[in-house]
Design an enzyme around this catalytic site. Structure first.
Site, short mmCIF file in Angstrom:
data_model
loop_
_atom_site.label_atom_id
_atom_site.label_comp_id
_atom_site.label_asym_id
_atom_site.label_seq_id
_atom_site.Cartn_x
_atom_site.Cartn_y
_atom_site.Cartn_z
N HIS A 32 5.22 8.87 23.89
CA HIS A 32 4.61 9.39 22.66
C HIS A 32 3.15 8.94 22.54
O HIS A 32 2.27 9.74 22.25
CB HIS A 32 5.43 8.90 21.46
CG HIS A 32 4.84 9.24 20.14
ND1 HIS A 32 5.15 10.40 19.46
CD2 HIS A 32 3.97 8.55 19.36
CE1 HIS A 32 4.47 10.42 18.32
NE2 HIS A 32 3.76 9.31 18.24
N GLU A 33 2.91 7.66 22.77
CA GLU A 33 1.54 7.13 22.64
C GLU A 33 0.63 7.67 23.74
O GLU A 33 -0.54 8.01 23.48
CB GLU A 33 1.56 5.60 22.63
CG GLU A 33 2.30 4.99 21.46
CD GLU A 33 1.83 5.44 20.08
OE1 GLU A 33 0.64 5.83 19.92
OE2 GLU A 33 2.66 5.44 19.16
N GLU A 44 1.71 14.46 15.49
CA GLU A 44 2.84 13.57 15.75
C GLU A 44 3.97 14.32 16.44
O GLU A 44 4.56 13.81 17.40
CB GLU A 44 3.32 12.91 14.46
CG GLU A 44 2.37 11.88 13.90
CD GLU A 44 2.14 10.70 14.83
OE1 GLU A 44 3.09 10.25 15.52
OE2 GLU A 44 1.01 10.22 14.88
#
Length: 183
Positions: free
Chosen positions: A52-53, A115
């Site tokens: 995700h990051e 996100e």
């Protein structure tokens, strides 16, 4: 894509803190707080967070956010100029309404969209690294459980999507990610 991230100096840091968090800076600097490790539970959970990051860095979300803030500020300047000859109270009301509207209708929805995009891309990155992306659903369920009972802002004021929307979106994104997973 490779040209976009050429010159990134990937760096991964573990920060001793009970906070349940992780973040990424432009250029590939990633930080994971030790507090999130109780939620990740295992390597696949940690791969979910790191994927995700990394996705935020590769998608250049920080640059997008900076551009969006610039657009919002220009809009605010134009709104201010439009009422520049009005009373101070009228100017203050217009500026406040513009600020709330820009955040609620433009900046925050884009943040939530980023996100979800990072969640989706992160599934593929974890699959490419050899982790089954199907394990990400469990991670997001554990994240939701960890924040149960916590006071959260209303969705329209949040930078992140709801736990429910993340958990629901994850299975829809899995077919693409599974193309990269080699058992």
């Amino acid at each position: 894509m490779a040209i976009r991230i050429k010159g990134y100096k990937w760096e991964f840091n573990l920060i001793e803190s009970p906070e349940i968090n992780a973040w990424c800076m432009p250029g590939g600097k990633v930080a994971v707080y030790t507090g999130i490790l109780k939620i990740t539970k295992d390597d696949a959970g940690l791969a979910t967070v790191m994927g995700h990051e990394i996705a935020h860095a590769i998608a250049q979300h920080s640059a997008e956010r900076a551009s969006q803030m610039t657009v919002a500020q220009v809009g605010g300047g134009l709104a201010g100029a439009a009422v520049g000859n009005k009373s101070e109270s009228t100017q203050a009301i217009v500026n406040q309404l513009y600020g709330i509207g820009a955040q609620g209708l433009y900046v925050l929805p884009n943040s939530r969209k980023q996100e979800l995009e990072a969640d989706k891309m992160g599934l593929s990155f974890m699959a490419m690294a050899g982790y089954n992306p199907q394990n990400a659903v469990g991670f997001w369920q554990r994240m939701a459980a960890a924040s149960e009972g916590a006071q959260k802002p209303p969705v329209f004021l949040s930078t992140h999507p709801t736990d429910e929307s993340r958990i629901a979106q994850n299975p829809r994104d899995l077919p693409e990610a599974m193309k990269y997973y080699k058992k």
